[in-house]
Write a protein that holds these residues in place. Structure first.
Motif, PDB file in Angstrom:
ATOM      1  N   UNK A  40       0.834  -1.207   0.000  1.00 53.45           N
ATOM      2  CA  UNK A  40       0.000   0.000   0.000  1.00 53.45           C
ATOM      3  C   UNK A  40       0.864   1.250   0.000  1.00 53.45           C
ATOM      4  N   UNK A  41       1.861   1.296   0.870  1.00 49.49           N
ATOM      5  CA  UNK A  41       2.739   2.470   0.950  1.00 49.49           C
ATOM      6  C   UNK A  41       3.508   2.659  -0.358  1.00 49.49           C
ATOM      7  N   UNK A  42       4.015   1.573  -0.924  1.00 47.97           N
ATOM      8  CA  UNK A  42       4.790   1.654  -2.160  1.00 47.97           C
ATOM      9  C   UNK A  42       3.935   2.123  -3.330  1.00 47.97           C
ATOM     10  N   UNK A  43       2.745   1.550  -3.475  1.00 53.90           N
ATOM     11  CA  UNK A  43       1.889   1.951  -4.592  1.00 53.90           C
ATOM     12  C   UNK A  43       1.406   3.386  -4.435  1.00 53.90           C
ATOM     13  N   UNK A  44       1.154   3.811  -3.209  1.00 44.38           N
ATOM     14  CA  UNK A  44       0.755   5.205  -2.970  1.00 44.38           C
ATOM     15  C   UNK A  44       1.899   6.151  -3.310  1.00 44.38           C
ATOM     16  N   UNK A  45       3.103   5.805  -2.878  1.00 42.46           N
ATOM     17  CA  UNK A  45       4.264   6.632  -3.182  1.00 42.46           C
ATOM     18  C   UNK A  45       4.548   6.714  -4.669  1.00 42.46           C
ATOM     19  N   UNK A  46       4.464   5.593  -5.358  1.00 39.64           N
ATOM     20  CA  UNK A  46       4.686   5.593  -6.801  1.00 39.64           C
ATOM     21  C   UNK A  46       3.604   6.379  -7.531  1.00 39.64           C
ATOM     22  N   UNK A  47       2.369   6.287  -7.059  1.00 40.94           N
ATOM     23  CA  UNK A  47       1.286   7.071  -7.664  1.00 40.94           C
ATOM     24  C   UNK A  47       1.566   8.561  -7.497  1.00 40.94           C
ATOM     25  N   UNK A  48       2.025   8.951  -6.324  1.00 41.53           N
ATOM     26  CA  UNK A  48       2.331  10.365  -6.072  1.00 41.53           C
ATOM     27  C   UNK A  48       3.459  10.844  -6.989  1.00 41.53           C
ATOM     28  N   UNK A  49       4.504  10.048  -7.129  1.00 41.52           N
ATOM     29  CA  UNK A  49       5.606  10.419  -8.017  1.00 41.52           C
ATOM     30  C   UNK A  49       5.099  10.600  -9.450  1.00 41.52           C
ATOM     31  N   UNK A  50       4.243   9.710  -9.911  1.00 35.84           N
ATOM     32  CA  UNK A  50       3.736   9.779 -11.277  1.00 35.84           C
ATOM     33  C   UNK A  50       2.765  10.949 -11.470  1.00 35.84           C
ATOM     34  N   UNK A  51       1.978  11.252 -10.440  1.00 34.98           N
ATOM     35  CA  UNK A  51       1.096  12.432 -10.516  1.00 34.98           C
ATOM     36  C   UNK A  51       1.940  13.690 -10.652  1.00 34.98           C
ATOM     37  N   UNK A  52       2.994  13.779  -9.858  1.00 35.23           N
ATOM     38  CA  UNK A  52       3.893  14.931  -9.959  1.00 35.23           C
ATOM     39  C   UNK A  52       4.583  14.959 -11.321  1.00 35.23           C
ATOM     40  N   UNK A  53       4.974  13.784 -11.819  1.00 31.54           N
ATOM     41  CA  UNK A  53       5.583  13.709 -13.145  1.00 31.54           C
ATOM     42  C   UNK A  53       4.637  14.176 -14.234  1.00 31.54           C
ATOM     43  N   UNK A  54       3.378  13.793 -14.126  1.00 30.23           N
ATOM     44  CA  UNK A  54       2.384  14.250 -15.096  1.00 30.23           C
ATOM     45  C   UNK A  54       2.196  15.762 -14.999  1.00 30.23           C
ATOM     46  N   UNK A  55       2.213  16.274 -13.777  1.00 30.93           N
ATOM     47  CA  UNK A  55       2.108  17.727 -13.587  1.00 30.93           C
ATOM     48  C   UNK A  55       3.262  18.469 -14.239  1.00 30.93           C
ATOM     49  N   UNK A  56       4.454  17.919 -14.142  1.00 32.76           N
ATOM     50  CA  UNK A  56       5.615  18.529 -14.790  1.00 32.76           C
ATOM     51  C   UNK A  56       5.420  18.525 -16.295  1.00 32.76           C
ATOM     52  N   UNK A  57       4.937  17.426 -16.829  1.00 32.17           N
ATOM     53  CA  UNK A  57       4.700  17.340 -18.279  1.00 32.17           C
ATOM     54  C   UNK A  57       3.677  18.385 -18.735  1.00 32.17           C
ATOM     55  N   UNK A  58       2.643  18.590 -17.930  1.00 32.78           N
ATOM     56  CA  UNK A  58       1.650  19.613 -18.271  1.00 32.78           C
ATOM     57  C   UNK A  58       2.297  20.998 -18.211  1.00 32.78           C
ATOM     58  N   UNK A  59       3.087  21.235 -17.168  1.00 32.20           N
ATOM     59  CA  UNK A  59       3.730  22.543 -16.982  1.00 32.20           C
ATOM     60  C   UNK A  59       4.641  22.908 -18.156  1.00 32.20           C
ATOM     61  N   UNK A  60       5.368  21.928 -18.687  1.00 30.50           N
ATOM     62  CA  UNK A  60       6.268  22.235 -19.803  1.00 30.50           C
ATOM     63  C   UNK A  60       5.573  22.074 -21.157  1.00 30.50           C
ATOM     64  N   UNK A  61       4.279  21.836 -21.113  1.00 31.01           N
ATOM     65  CA  UNK A  61       3.425  21.775 -22.297  1.00 31.01           C
ATOM     66  C   UNK A  61       3.806  20.661 -23.274  1.00 31.01           C
ATOM     67  N   UNK A  62       4.109  19.495 -22.726  1.00 28.79           N
ATOM     68  CA  UNK A  62       4.343  18.331 -23.575  1.00 28.79           C
ATOM     69  C   UNK A  62       3.017  17.882 -24.178  1.00 28.79           C
TER      70      UNK A  62
END
Length: 89
Positions: A40-62
């Motif tokens: 549970x902790x690992x999947x939650x942490x990985x989800x958070x990392x990927x959400x932040x990664x997606x946010x970065x992609x949106x920010x740089x307009x990929x």
């Protein structure tokens, strides 16, 4: 990946992101076999990392297709976290 992190403006965070992803992946694998709480902790942490990664992609307009893997893995790990949570409760 080094050039990608430079493009994102996050070159100084590349190593910590890689370490966190590695720890998350290993923890998820171990958790599947030995500890529901760890999974549970690992999947939650990985989800958070990927959400932040997606946010970065949106920010740089990929474009969406370039951003889709981060969104997919965020959704997949969120689903895993939800399923692990239902097993605990």
């Amino acid at each position: 990946m080094k050039n990608e992190f430079i493009r994102y403006g996050l070159a100084k965070h590349r190593r910590i992101v890689g370490i966190l992803q590695f720890i998350g992946g290993i923890s998820l694998l171990i958790g599947v076999f030995y500890s529901t709480m760890l999974a549970l902790a690992a999947s939650t942490g990985l989800a958070l990392i990927m959400i932040l990664g997606y946010g970065v992609r949106i920010k740089i307009r990929d474009p969406f297709l370039a951003s889709f893997p981060a969104l997919f893995y965020a959704a997949f790990n969120s689903y895993l976290a939800y399923r692990w949570l239902t097993l605990i409760l």
